[in-house]
Design an enzyme around this catalytic site. Structure first.
Site, PDB file in Angstrom:
ATOM      1  N   GLN A  20      69.062  46.921  20.724  1.00  0.00           N
ATOM      2  CA  GLN A  20      70.049  47.817  19.948  1.00  0.00           C
ATOM      3  C   GLN A  20      70.381  48.827  20.853  1.00  0.00           C
ATOM      4  OE1 GLN A  20      67.211  47.874  16.389  1.00  0.00           O
ATOM      5  NE2 GLN A  20      69.207  47.199  15.309  1.00  0.00           N
TER       6      GLN A  20
ATOM      7  N   TYR B  29      58.146  43.571  24.651  1.00  0.00           N
ATOM      8  CA  TYR B  29      59.308  43.897  24.144  1.00  0.00           C
ATOM      9  C   TYR B  29      60.404  43.383  25.045  1.00  0.00           C
ATOM     10  CZ  TYR B  29      56.219  46.999  21.382  1.00  0.00           C
ATOM     11  OH  TYR B  29      55.125  47.221  20.507  1.00  0.00           O
TER      12      TYR B  29
ATOM     13  N   SER C 253      45.574  46.625  19.945  1.00  0.00           N
ATOM     14  CA  SER C 253      46.439  46.453  18.829  1.00  0.00           C
ATOM     15  C   SER C 253      46.199  45.304  18.012  1.00  0.00           C
ATOM     16  CB  SER C 253      47.951  46.610  19.660  1.00  0.00           C
ATOM     17  OG  SER C 253      48.858  46.562  18.266  1.00  0.00           O
TER      18      SER C 253
ATOM     19  N   GLN D  82      46.130  50.351  17.843  1.00  0.00           N
ATOM     20  CA  GLN D  82      47.428  50.666  17.249  1.00  0.00           C
ATOM     21  C   GLN D  82      47.496  49.591  16.315  1.00  0.00           C
ATOM     22  OE1 GLN D  82      51.891  50.024  18.990  1.00  0.00           O
ATOM     23  NE2 GLN D  82      50.636  51.640  19.966  1.00  0.00           N
TER      24      GLN D  82
ATOM     25  N   TRP E  42      51.998  51.777  13.841  1.00  0.00           N
ATOM     26  CA  TRP E  42      53.392  51.422  13.986  1.00  0.00           C
ATOM     27  C   TRP E  42      53.767  51.093  12.637  1.00  0.00           C
ATOM     28  CZ3 TRP E  42      54.669  46.130  13.001  1.00  0.00           C
ATOM     29  CH2 TRP E  42      53.658  45.420  13.047  1.00  0.00           C
TER      30      TRP E  42
ATOM     31  N   PRO F 130      55.585  52.779  10.331  1.00  0.00           N
ATOM     32  CA  PRO F 130      55.327  53.611   9.166  1.00  0.00           C
ATOM     33  C   PRO F 130      56.518  53.495   7.781  1.00  0.00           C
ATOM     34  CG  PRO F 130      56.262  54.870  11.047  1.00  0.00           C
ATOM     35  CD  PRO F 130      56.087  53.513  11.649  1.00  0.00           C
ATOM     36  N   LEU F 131      57.664  52.846   8.227  1.00  0.00           N
ATOM     37  CA  LEU F 131      58.481  52.723   7.252  1.00  0.00           C
ATOM     38  C   LEU F 131      58.670  51.161   6.960  1.00  0.00           C
ATOM     39  CD1 LEU F 131      61.093  54.972   8.684  1.00  0.00           C
ATOM     40  CD2 LEU F 131      59.738  55.430   6.901  1.00  0.00           C
TER      41      LEU F 131
ATOM     42  N   ARG G  76      67.751  46.176  11.100  1.00  0.00           N
ATOM     43  CA  ARG G  76      66.833  45.344  11.624  1.00  0.00           C
ATOM     44  C   ARG G  76      66.559  43.911  11.017  1.00  0.00           C
ATOM     45  NH1 ARG G  76      61.178  48.037  13.291  1.00  0.00           N
ATOM     46  NH2 ARG G  76      62.617  49.252  14.448  1.00  0.00           N
TER      47      ARG G  76
ATOM     48  N   ASN H 154      64.348  61.503  11.097  1.00  0.00           N
ATOM     49  CA  ASN H 154      63.013  61.199  11.060  1.00  0.00           C
ATOM     50  C   ASN H 154      62.124  62.339  11.349  1.00  0.00           C
ATOM     51  OD1 ASN H 154      63.630  58.847  10.052  1.00  0.00           O
ATOM     52  ND2 ASN H 154      63.150  57.573  11.867  1.00  0.00           N
TER      53      ASN H 154
END
Length: 331
Positions: free
Chosen positions: A27, A54, A152, A178, A207, A209-210, A228, A297
């Site tokens: 994006q 990623y 993680s 993580q 990671w 948090p929303l 997303r 944010n």
């Protein structure tokens, strides 16, 4: 900006950090990446999170070129990568000694740095002995390619095993984990990991948090086209939130939104600030595809004083998911 120690380590990271999952290379292009990184850096963010998995390394390339283009002094920020998903061939996946080394070298090139501040094992690898992985990470530390290594989405049992091996073999133990952590996903960070904080001083770089955007409230009336959950390849994420359990969580989100309204703050700010109230959270990783989103944010830190003990209890009533053995804070 507030700065916190990475667990018991001496490194101090900004309470809010910037990650690139889903955004950089998908994006966000180079121009946008430079703008986001500069805005975050100028606001006090000193930790930028990435991974080989990623966008097949493209995210790291964009971040590396953007940081280099901004000319940020290397001693003013920390950058990470993660190893597990490097490609389709057998030697390009997992946590074998070979792939750990190859992934680190590749990340250094893509990120245009001489060393990684943080390097994570992106998932546990059932096909590789933990001792092999711990030793491989230790070698990277000795070589000066990695300063701190961590995990993680490992279990507390797996992390404990890594620490035991490190102690027995005189190797470098993991410093941080993580995990996913938010108002809807709490059990691991608040209950399962409690011994890790107490016994090893583990830090956490959390990671989502929303909850992939759900805790912004923007999905309350459907899925926006530019969100997303609307992206190709993320149908699995969309399906989760259209399930019966997902619909139940949406009701909780609406209740939280009403509480945020009473406090005269956004649900986004409430959700991020709530994560920051946990003293075992070293940093909250933000993801942003637009500059305005990041700028908004960043204001969550200012909302911390509003989360009084009374408000924290009202939040508990809204979500009704307190872990069986929670770490109590904010009271």
């Amino acid at each position: 900006m507030e700065y916190r120690r990475l667990g018991k380590a001496g490194l101090k990271v900004s309470a809010l950090s910037l990650g690139s999952w889903v955004t950089f290379g998908k994006q966000v292009d180079m121009t946008d990446a430079k703008e986001l990184l500069k805005t975050g850096y100028d606001a006090g963010i000193n930790f930028f999170d990435n991974a080989e998995g990623y966008e097949a390394g493209e995210s790291e390339k964009i971040m590396g070129e953007a940081i280099a283009g901004l000319g940020l002094a290397r001693d003013t920020y920390a950058v990470s990568s993660k190893v597990f998903w490097g490609g389709s061939k057998p030697t390009q996946m997992g946590l074998s000694a070979k792939h750990v080394r190859d992934a680190c070298d590749a990340a250094l090139i893509r990120l245009k740095v001489d060393y990684l501040d943080l390097f994570y094992c992106h998932r546990p690898d059932i096909d590789t002995p933990i001792e092999e992985t711990v030793r491989a990470m230790h070698q990277l530390v000795l070589q000066g390619k990695v300063l701190y290594w961590g995990t993680s989405e490992w279990s507390a049992q797996e992390i404990t095993a890594a620490h035991a091996i490190a102690r027995q073999e005189h190797l470098t133990p993991p410093t941080m984990e993580q995990p996913q952590y938010n108002l809807l996903h709490r059990e691991k960070v608040e209950a399962e990991f409690r011994p890790l904080y107490e016994n090893y001083g583990m830090g956490t770089t959390i990671w989502s948090p929303l909850a992939s955007g759900l805790l912004t409230g923007k999905y309350n009336d459907g899925i926006p086209d530019d969100s997303r959950l609307a992206l190709p390849g993320y149908e699995w994420l969309r399906d989760i939130w259209s399930s019966e359990d997902g619909l139940h969580k949406m009701a909780k989100i609406r209740a939280l939104g009403a509480l945020a309204g009473e406090l005269e703050i956004s649900l986004t700010h409430l959700s991020v600030a709530w994560c920051l109230k946990n003293p075992n959270v070293s940093t909250v990783i933000l993801g942003a595809s637009k500059l305005a989103q990041l700028e908004d944010n960043l204001k969550a830190v200012d909302c911390l004083p509003l989360l009084t003990p009374e408000v924290m209890e009202r939040i508990e009533i809204c979500v009704d998911n307190r872990p069986a053995a929670p770490a109590r804070w904010g009271q």
